[in-house]
Write a protein that holds these residues in place. Sequence first.
Motif, PDB file in Angstrom:
ATOM      1  N   PRO A  88     -41.709 -18.171-109.009  1.00 27.56           N
ATOM      2  CA  PRO A  88     -40.331 -17.704-108.857  1.00 27.56           C
ATOM      3  C   PRO A  88     -39.628 -18.431-107.707  1.00 27.56           C
ATOM      4  N   ASP A  89     -38.316 -18.419-107.744  1.00 23.84           N
ATOM      5  CA  ASP A  89     -37.515 -18.950-106.641  1.00 23.84           C
ATOM      6  C   ASP A  89     -37.258 -17.787-105.687  1.00 23.84           C
ATOM      7  N   LEU A  90     -38.086 -17.662-104.669  1.00 25.68           N
ATOM      8  CA  LEU A  90     -38.006 -16.522-103.765  1.00 25.68           C
ATOM      9  C   LEU A  90     -36.707 -16.487-102.979  1.00 25.68           C
ATOM     10  N   ALA A  91     -36.108 -17.646-102.772  1.00 28.48           N
ATOM     11  CA  ALA A  91     -34.857 -17.702-102.016  1.00 28.48           C
ATOM     12  C   ALA A  91     -33.691 -17.067-102.771  1.00 28.48           C
ATOM     13  N   LYS A  92     -33.825 -16.932-104.080  1.00 25.86           N
ATOM     14  CA  LYS A  92     -32.753 -16.378-104.903  1.00 25.86           C
ATOM     15  C   LYS A  92     -32.952 -14.897-105.211  1.00 25.86           C
ATOM     16  N   THR A  93     -33.884 -14.262-104.540  1.00 19.92           N
ATOM     17  CA  THR A  93     -34.066 -12.820-104.705  1.00 19.92           C
ATOM     18  C   THR A  93     -33.064 -12.072-103.828  1.00 19.92           C
ATOM     19  N   PRO A  94     -32.731 -10.811-104.165  1.00 25.47           N
ATOM     20  CA  PRO A  94     -31.766 -10.055-103.351  1.00 25.47           C
ATOM     21  C   PRO A  94     -32.307  -9.793-101.949  1.00 25.47           C
ATOM     22  N   THR A  95     -31.445  -9.391-101.057  1.00 28.83           N
ATOM     23  CA  THR A  95     -31.878  -9.123 -99.694  1.00 28.83           C
ATOM     24  C   THR A  95     -32.729  -7.853 -99.640  1.00 28.83           C
ATOM     25  N   VAL A  96     -33.481  -7.746 -98.562  1.00 29.52           N
ATOM     26  CA  VAL A  96     -34.281  -6.537 -98.343  1.00 29.52           C
ATOM     27  C   VAL A  96     -33.383  -5.306 -98.329  1.00 29.52           C
ATOM     28  N   ALA A  97     -32.248  -5.404 -97.662  1.00 35.76           N
ATOM     29  CA  ALA A  97     -31.326  -4.264 -97.582  1.00 35.76           C
ATOM     30  C   ALA A  97     -30.818  -3.855 -98.959  1.00 35.76           C
ATOM     31  N   ALA A  98     -30.525  -4.834 -99.806  1.00 37.91           N
ATOM     32  CA  ALA A  98     -30.021  -4.526-101.148  1.00 37.91           C
ATOM     33  C   ALA A  98     -31.071  -3.799-101.976  1.00 37.91           C
ATOM     34  N   GLY A 127     -46.468   7.120 -92.639  1.00 36.54           N
ATOM     35  CA  GLY A 127     -46.379   7.552 -91.256  1.00 36.54           C
ATOM     36  C   GLY A 127     -45.641   6.544 -90.417  1.00 36.54           C
ATOM     37  N   GLU A 128     -45.361   6.917 -89.171  1.00 32.17           N
ATOM     38  CA  GLU A 128     -44.575   6.067 -88.284  1.00 32.17           C
ATOM     39  C   GLU A 128     -45.216   4.702 -88.046  1.00 32.17           C
ATOM     40  N   THR A 129     -46.561   4.673 -87.989  1.00 36.09           N
ATOM     41  CA  THR A 129     -47.239   3.401 -87.735  1.00 36.09           C
ATOM     42  C   THR A 129     -46.954   2.394 -88.831  1.00 36.09           C
ATOM     43  N   PHE A 130     -47.064   2.829 -90.095  1.00 36.00           N
ATOM     44  CA  PHE A 130     -46.807   1.928 -91.211  1.00 36.00           C
ATOM     45  C   PHE A 130     -45.325   1.562 -91.294  1.00 36.00           C
ATOM     46  N   THR A 131     -44.456   2.543 -91.064  1.00 34.73           N
ATOM     47  CA  THR A 131     -43.022   2.269 -91.121  1.00 34.73           C
ATOM     48  C   THR A 131     -42.631   1.215 -90.089  1.00 34.73           C
ATOM     49  N   ALA A 132     -43.174   1.336 -88.891  1.00 37.23           N
ATOM     50  CA  ALA A 132     -42.868   0.356 -87.846  1.00 37.23           C
ATOM     51  C   ALA A 132     -43.402  -1.022 -88.216  1.00 37.23           C
ATOM     52  N   TYR A 133     -44.582  -1.066 -88.815  1.00 34.27           N
ATOM     53  CA  TYR A 133     -45.167  -2.346 -89.229  1.00 34.27           C
ATOM     54  C   TYR A 133     -44.298  -3.003 -90.305  1.00 34.27           C
ATOM     55  N   GLY A 134     -43.819  -2.186 -91.248  1.00 32.75           N
ATOM     56  CA  GLY A 134     -42.953  -2.713 -92.291  1.00 32.75           C
ATOM     57  C   GLY A 134     -41.597  -3.151 -91.768  1.00 32.75           C
ATOM     58  N   GLU A 135     -41.009  -2.362 -90.872  1.00 29.39           N
ATOM     59  CA  GLU A 135     -39.701  -2.712 -90.303  1.00 29.39           C
ATOM     60  C   GLU A 135     -39.781  -4.029 -89.539  1.00 29.39           C
ATOM     61  N   ALA A 136     -40.864  -4.236 -88.804  1.00 27.52           N
ATOM     62  CA  ALA A 136     -41.012  -5.465 -88.024  1.00 27.52           C
ATOM     63  C   ALA A 136     -41.157  -6.691 -88.911  1.00 27.52           C
ATOM     64  N   ALA A 137     -41.726  -6.495 -90.104  1.00 29.07           N
ATOM     65  CA  ALA A 137     -41.997  -7.626 -90.995  1.00 29.07           C
ATOM     66  C   ALA A 137     -40.838  -7.958 -91.924  1.00 29.07           C
ATOM     67  N   MET A 138     -40.007  -6.959 -92.265  1.00 27.55           N
ATOM     68  CA  MET A 138     -39.027  -7.124 -93.330  1.00 27.55           C
ATOM     69  C   MET A 138     -37.607  -7.090 -92.769  1.00 27.55           C
ATOM     70  N   ASP A 139     -37.043  -8.248 -92.524  1.00 24.49           N
ATOM     71  CA  ASP A 139     -35.667  -8.378 -92.031  1.00 24.49           C
ATOM     72  C   ASP A 139     -34.700  -7.993 -93.150  1.00 24.49           C
ATOM     73  N   ASP A 140     -33.825  -7.034 -92.896  1.00 22.37           N
ATOM     74  CA  ASP A 140     -32.900  -6.553 -93.921  1.00 22.37           C
ATOM     75  C   ASP A 140     -32.042  -7.666 -94.523  1.00 22.37           C
ATOM     76  N   ASP A 141     -31.738  -8.690 -93.760  1.00 22.98           N
ATOM     77  CA  ASP A 141     -30.844  -9.749 -94.239  1.00 22.98           C
ATOM     78  C   ASP A 141     -31.578 -10.869 -94.981  1.00 22.98           C
ATOM     79  N   ALA A 142     -32.887 -10.840 -95.014  1.00 20.71           N
ATOM     80  CA  ALA A 142     -33.673 -11.909 -95.646  1.00 20.71           C
ATOM     81  C   ALA A 142     -33.806 -11.689 -97.142  1.00 20.71           C
ATOM     82  N   PRO A 143     -33.901 -12.773 -97.935  1.00 23.13           N
ATOM     83  CA  PRO A 143     -34.250 -12.612 -99.348  1.00 23.13           C
ATOM     84  C   PRO A 143     -35.602 -11.900 -99.433  1.00 23.13           C
ATOM     85  N   ILE A 144     -35.682 -10.859-100.234  1.00 19.64           N
ATOM     86  CA  ILE A 144     -36.883 -10.029-100.196  1.00 19.64           C
ATOM     87  C   ILE A 144     -38.127 -10.784-100.661  1.00 19.64           C
ATOM     88  N   GLY A 145     -37.978 -11.713-101.578  1.00 21.79           N
ATOM     89  CA  GLY A 145     -39.138 -12.481-102.031  1.00 21.79           C
ATOM     90  C   GLY A 145     -39.755 -13.282-100.900  1.00 21.79           C
TER      91      GLY A 145
END
Length: 292
Positions: A88-98, A127-145
């Motif tokens: 797939p073309d990961l750059a053409k996937t919607p943003t994380v926020a979308a 739980g908070e530990t996983f949520t924080a780990y996910g938030e740190a890894a997934m920039d809302d403005d980035a293509p989700i792929g």
Amino acid sequence: MIYDLVLKIGYDYPSEVKDARHILRVRPRSGRGQEVGATQVTIVPRPDEQTAERDFFGNALDHLLLLPPHEALSVTMKTRVTVTRPAPDLAKTPTVAAVRAAAARLRDPGPGGAMHFLGPSRLVRLGETFTAYGEAAMDDDAPIGEALLAFSKSIKADFKYAPGATTVDTPAEEAFARREGVCQDFAHVMIASLRGIGIPAAYVSGFLRTEPPKGRPRLEGADAMHAWVDVWLGEEIGWMGFDPTNAMVTLDDHIVAAVGRDYSDVAPIDGVLITAGPQKTRHSVDVVPVKP
């Protein structure tokens, strides 16, 4: 790619087993770039009853009843599978926020509904530990792929692949605290982190090509059933697979057997039996590319 696939699972019991009941989830499923040919499942001893059905998520089940006393059980599954998953073309996937916004609007309670993969499950408690780990890894403005591939690489770097360090019942938070485990644990950690930030994520069990293409490294987990993560990328794209154990998008190397909320939904064999003492287990996978 076309593969000849053989799975062998065996149990040796310390004493005779009587009146055993099992559920098998070993037949690969068709769909999403995968076509399964005739499949043969052989059980020794031969079951007194064997019925087939599909579960809620569309996985193939074999229900077995074995009445005669037996000291061992063996299951052999053979099939041919054709896998065609273009990169797939990961750059053409919607943003994380979308995707997070779209997931918040999900209301379909049917088997295909992504909302089933947003909340906690038996082996994936949020739980908070996983949520924080996910938030740190997934920039809302980035293509989700692209963000998901980078997250897969982070998990592979943060965790040690250590067969025997965990069991099939190890919850995600324990594997996260230890920073080690196997493919099941890597998948559970990724799933818990993504669900914690509102992104639907499913557990996938399946198989890996045994022999990699020339010049590519051998993948971790190729000698046994493997696990990875399907992530929902919105209504238009749907589901896409990511393998955090090997830090990659799932393409032609991956063969899907079953999909669920976590390992407990897709275990290759479940059952109820009475015996005494520890049982011994054998498990092997052979995935051989078929030359044209």
